[in-house]
Structure formats: C-alpha cells, structure tokens
Scaffold this motif. Structure first.
Motif, PDB file in Angstrom:
ATOM      1  N   SER A   1       0.821  -1.201   0.000  1.00 46.91           N
ATOM      2  CA  SER A   1       0.000   0.000   0.000  1.00 46.91           C
ATOM      3  C   SER A   1       0.863   1.262   0.000  1.00 46.91           C
ATOM      4  O   SER A   1       0.613   2.200  -0.767  1.00 46.91           O
ATOM      5  N   ALA A   2       1.884   1.302   0.842  1.00 46.11           N
ATOM      6  CA  ALA A   2       2.750   2.486   0.924  1.00 46.11           C
ATOM      7  C   ALA A   2       3.511   2.702  -0.379  1.00 46.11           C
ATOM      8  O   ALA A   2       3.605   3.831  -0.877  1.00 46.11           O
ATOM      9  N   LEU A   3       4.050   1.622  -0.968  1.00 49.79           N
ATOM     10  CA  LEU A   3       4.780   1.787  -2.221  1.00 49.79           C
ATOM     11  C   LEU A   3       3.814   2.134  -3.352  1.00 49.79           C
ATOM     12  O   LEU A   3       4.159   2.898  -4.261  1.00 49.79           O
ATOM     13  N   GLY A   4       2.590   1.631  -3.289  1.00 46.45           N
ATOM     14  CA  GLY A   4       1.570   2.018  -4.258  1.00 46.45           C
ATOM     15  C   GLY A   4       1.285   3.510  -4.194  1.00 46.45           C
ATOM     16  O   GLY A   4       1.173   4.177  -5.232  1.00 46.45           O
ATOM     17  N   ASP A   5       1.178   4.050  -3.004  1.00 45.74           N
ATOM     18  CA  ASP A   5       0.966   5.499  -2.846  1.00 45.74           C
ATOM     19  C   ASP A   5       2.141   6.293  -3.415  1.00 45.74           C
ATOM     20  O   ASP A   5       1.957   7.320  -4.066  1.00 45.74           O
TER      21      ASP A   5
ATOM     22  N   TRP B   1      -0.645   8.000 -11.687  1.00 48.76           N
ATOM     23  CA  TRP B   1      -1.595   6.936 -12.007  1.00 48.76           C
ATOM     24  C   TRP B   1      -2.492   6.687 -10.797  1.00 48.76           C
ATOM     25  O   TRP B   1      -2.017   6.659  -9.652  1.00 48.76           O
ATOM     26  N   PRO B   2      -3.771   6.441 -11.023  1.00 49.66           N
ATOM     27  CA  PRO B   2      -4.655   6.165  -9.889  1.00 49.66           C
ATOM     28  C   PRO B   2      -4.417   4.772  -9.301  1.00 49.66           C
ATOM     29  O   PRO B   2      -4.021   3.836 -10.008  1.00 49.66           O
ATOM     30  N   VAL B   3      -4.654   4.676  -8.002  1.00 51.09           N
ATOM     31  CA  VAL B   3      -4.602   3.373  -7.325  1.00 51.09           C
ATOM     32  C   VAL B   3      -5.937   2.695  -7.573  1.00 51.09           C
ATOM     33  O   VAL B   3      -6.980   3.167  -7.119  1.00 51.09           O
ATOM     34  N   ALA B   4      -5.909   1.602  -8.325  1.00 46.26           N
ATOM     35  CA  ALA B   4      -7.143   0.868  -8.635  1.00 46.26           C
ATOM     36  C   ALA B   4      -7.552  -0.039  -7.485  1.00 46.26           C
ATOM     37  O   ALA B   4      -8.740  -0.301  -7.283  1.00 46.26           O
ATOM     38  N   TYR B   5      -6.565  -0.516  -6.734  1.00 50.64           N
ATOM     39  CA  TYR B   5      -6.840  -1.410  -5.611  1.00 50.64           C
ATOM     40  C   TYR B   5      -5.668  -1.324  -4.650  1.00 50.64           C
ATOM     41  O   TYR B   5      -4.521  -1.212  -5.075  1.00 50.64           O
ATOM     42  N   SER B   6      -5.955  -1.412  -3.360  1.00 46.90           N
ATOM     43  CA  SER B   6      -4.882  -1.415  -2.379  1.00 46.90           C
ATOM     44  C   SER B   6      -5.365  -2.019  -1.073  1.00 46.90           C
ATOM     45  O   SER B   6      -6.441  -1.679  -0.579  1.00 46.90           O
ATOM     46  N   ASP B   7      -4.581  -2.939  -0.542  1.00 47.25           N
ATOM     47  CA  ASP B   7      -4.777  -3.438   0.819  1.00 47.25           C
ATOM     48  C   ASP B   7      -3.397  -3.776   1.376  1.00 47.25           C
ATOM     49  O   ASP B   7      -2.383  -3.424   0.769  1.00 47.25           O
ATOM     50  N   GLU B   8      -3.339  -4.444   2.509  1.00 45.13           N
ATOM     51  CA  GLU B   8      -2.042  -4.708   3.134  1.00 45.13           C
ATOM     52  C   GLU B   8      -1.174  -5.692   2.345  1.00 45.13           C
ATOM     53  O   GLU B   8       0.033  -5.768   2.561  1.00 45.13           O
ATOM     54  N   ASN B   9      -1.775  -6.435   1.418  1.00 42.80           N
ATOM     55  CA  ASN B   9      -1.024  -7.436   0.667  1.00 42.80           C
ATOM     56  C   ASN B   9      -0.715  -7.064  -0.773  1.00 42.80           C
ATOM     57  O   ASN B   9       0.205  -7.612  -1.362  1.00 42.80           O
ATOM     58  N   TYR B  10      -1.495  -6.165  -1.344  1.00 42.33           N
ATOM     59  CA  TYR B  10      -1.352  -5.904  -2.776  1.00 42.33           C
ATOM     60  C   TYR B  10      -1.887  -4.523  -3.138  1.00 42.33           C
ATOM     61  O   TYR B  10      -2.867  -4.054  -2.560  1.00 42.33           O
ATOM     62  N   ALA B  11      -1.235  -3.896  -4.085  1.00 49.81           N
ATOM     63  CA  ALA B  11      -1.726  -2.640  -4.645  1.00 49.81           C
ATOM     64  C   ALA B  11      -1.569  -2.703  -6.160  1.00 49.81           C
ATOM     65  O   ALA B  11      -0.639  -3.341  -6.668  1.00 49.81           O
ATOM     66  N   MET B  12      -2.474  -2.062  -6.877  1.00 46.81           N
ATOM     67  CA  MET B  12      -2.373  -1.998  -8.333  1.00 46.81           C
ATOM     68  C   MET B  12      -2.707  -0.593  -8.794  1.00 46.81           C
ATOM     69  O   MET B  12      -3.725  -0.019  -8.392  1.00 46.81           O
TER      70      MET B  12
ATOM     71  N   GLY C   1      -2.212   2.616 -15.441  1.00 48.88           N
ATOM     72  CA  GLY C   1      -1.654   3.652 -16.299  1.00 48.88           C
ATOM     73  C   GLY C   1      -2.402   3.698 -17.616  1.00 48.88           C
ATOM     74  O   GLY C   1      -3.379   2.969 -17.813  1.00 48.88           O
ATOM     75  N   PRO C   2      -1.944   4.529 -18.534  1.00 52.56           N
ATOM     76  CA  PRO C   2      -2.637   4.694 -19.809  1.00 52.56           C
ATOM     77  C   PRO C   2      -2.698   3.410 -20.653  1.00 52.56           C
ATOM     78  O   PRO C   2      -3.668   3.180 -21.356  1.00 52.56           O
ATOM     79  N   SER C   3      -1.655   2.570 -20.562  1.00 50.52           N
ATOM     80  CA  SER C   3      -1.678   1.345 -21.358  1.00 50.52           C
ATOM     81  C   SER C   3      -1.155   0.130 -20.599  1.00 50.52           C
ATOM     82  O   SER C   3      -1.185  -0.972 -21.125  1.00 50.52           O
ATOM     83  N   HIS C   4      -0.673   0.320 -19.376  1.00 48.92           N
ATOM     84  CA  HIS C   4      -0.137  -0.768 -18.575  1.00 48.92           C
ATOM     85  C   HIS C   4      -0.562  -0.550 -17.119  1.00 48.92           C
ATOM     86  O   HIS C   4      -1.121   0.480 -16.788  1.00 48.92           O
ATOM     87  N   ALA C   5      -0.238  -1.519 -16.306  1.00 51.99           N
ATOM     88  CA  ALA C   5      -0.509  -1.397 -14.879  1.00 51.99           C
ATOM     89  C   ALA C   5       0.775  -1.666 -14.110  1.00 51.99           C
ATOM     90  O   ALA C   5       1.713  -2.278 -14.629  1.00 51.99           O
ATOM     91  N   LEU C   6       0.809  -1.199 -12.879  1.00 54.66           N
ATOM     92  CA  LEU C   6       1.912  -1.478 -11.979  1.00 54.66           C
ATOM     93  C   LEU C   6       1.328  -2.146 -10.749  1.00 54.66           C
ATOM     94  O   LEU C   6       0.459  -1.584 -10.082  1.00 54.66           O
ATOM     95  N   GLY C   7       1.780  -3.360 -10.482  1.00 56.25           N
ATOM     96  CA  GLY C   7       1.340  -4.094  -9.309  1.00 56.25           C
ATOM     97  C   GLY C   7       2.437  -4.081  -8.257  1.00 56.25           C
ATOM     98  O   GLY C   7       3.617  -4.007  -8.587  1.00 56.25           O
ATOM     99  N   ILE C   8       2.034  -4.165  -7.004  1.00 55.75           N
ATOM    100  CA  ILE C   8       2.992  -4.201  -5.901  1.00 55.75           C
ATOM    101  C   ILE C   8       2.483  -5.212  -4.891  1.00 55.75           C
ATOM    102  O   ILE C   8       1.344  -5.114  -4.435  1.00 55.75           O
TER     103      ILE C   8
END
Length: 139
Positions: free
Chosen positions: A35-39, A47-58, A61-68
């Motif tokens: 969550s912190a690295l997603g922020d 890029w907007p945070v599409a999803y975030s919890d203690e285990n995963y953030a996504m 972007g305009p054509s790709h996504a970044l997961g953490i």
C-alpha cells in the motif's frame, strides 16, 4: 546506456516479428508494504490506485498497470548493484532534476554512486532503483 543507444532499435529477427506472442500488461514489484509503495508510485506517475490493501496494490496507467505485492521478510536490492537486481524502471521526465527533487520529497533517495551523466538513479522507499531520464530521448 547512452542516449543514442536508447533510440536505436535492435534489428534481430526475434525483434522484428509482426505477430506478438503476448503484450506487456503489468509489471509487479515486491515490497515490504504494498500500500505504501503504491501510494509512492501513484504520486510519482500520476496513475490512480485501482486497488490497495495490506497485501497488494495496483495502479492503472494509460496502457499498462503497476502491481505491488507485500512479501514477508522482503530484502531490499543493493546499490550499487551486486548482480542480483534483475530490472529497474526507466521513467521519462521533462525536467530531470525537478522530477528527482519531487521524488525525494515523496520518499525516494538519490543513489550513490551515480553511474551516468544523462540520467539520475533514485531508490524508491522499498529499495528498488529507478532511473529518471530526459523525456525527449524517448520519442
């Protein structure tokens, strides 16, 4: 890699195929706190945070996504690289030093040593190195 090398496309048969096998949809980073690295990357990339919890953030972007993903016992990459870093993000900025200053305000640190003169290497809050380079060099 030099600015000239970044603009030269390889011409091997494997890179000139017209039918892709797959397309890049997302790059995922490991982190101690998704969550912190997603922020952090949401602020850096806009890029907007599409999803975030203690285990995963996504982030989307305009054509790709970044997961953490949160990884128990996460181990930060070393800098300078000792050969274990597998990849890093190259980010394009109109003003490299202004972008670096803003990233540092958000929690990044400037890597030491700096390996080049036309880009800046920063370390994100989870320890991943990433580069800021001139947007004009990316076309």
């Amino acid at each position: 890699m030099t600015d000239t090398e970044m603009n030269e496309a390889p011409t091997t048969a494997s890179t000139t195929s017209t039918t892709p096998i797959a397309k890049l949809a997302m790059v995922t980073l490991d982190a101690p706190d998704a969550s912190a690295l997603g922020d952090f990357y949401s602020a850096v990339l806009g890029w907007p945070v599409a999803y975030s919890d203690e285990n995963y953030a996504m982030l989307t972007g305009p054509s790709h996504a970044l997961g953490i993903g949160t990884i128990p016992d996460y181990k930060r990459p070393d800098w300078p690289d000792d050969g274990r870093k597998q990849f890093h993000l190259d980010l394009a900025a109109d003003d490299i030093e202004a972008a670096a200053a803003r990233c540092i305000e958000l929690g990044a640190t400037r890597a030491d040593p700096q390996p080049g003169e036309t880009w800046v290497v920063l370390i994100d809050p989870a320890g991943h190195p990433f580069c800021l380079s001139d947007a004009k060099n990316w076309g």
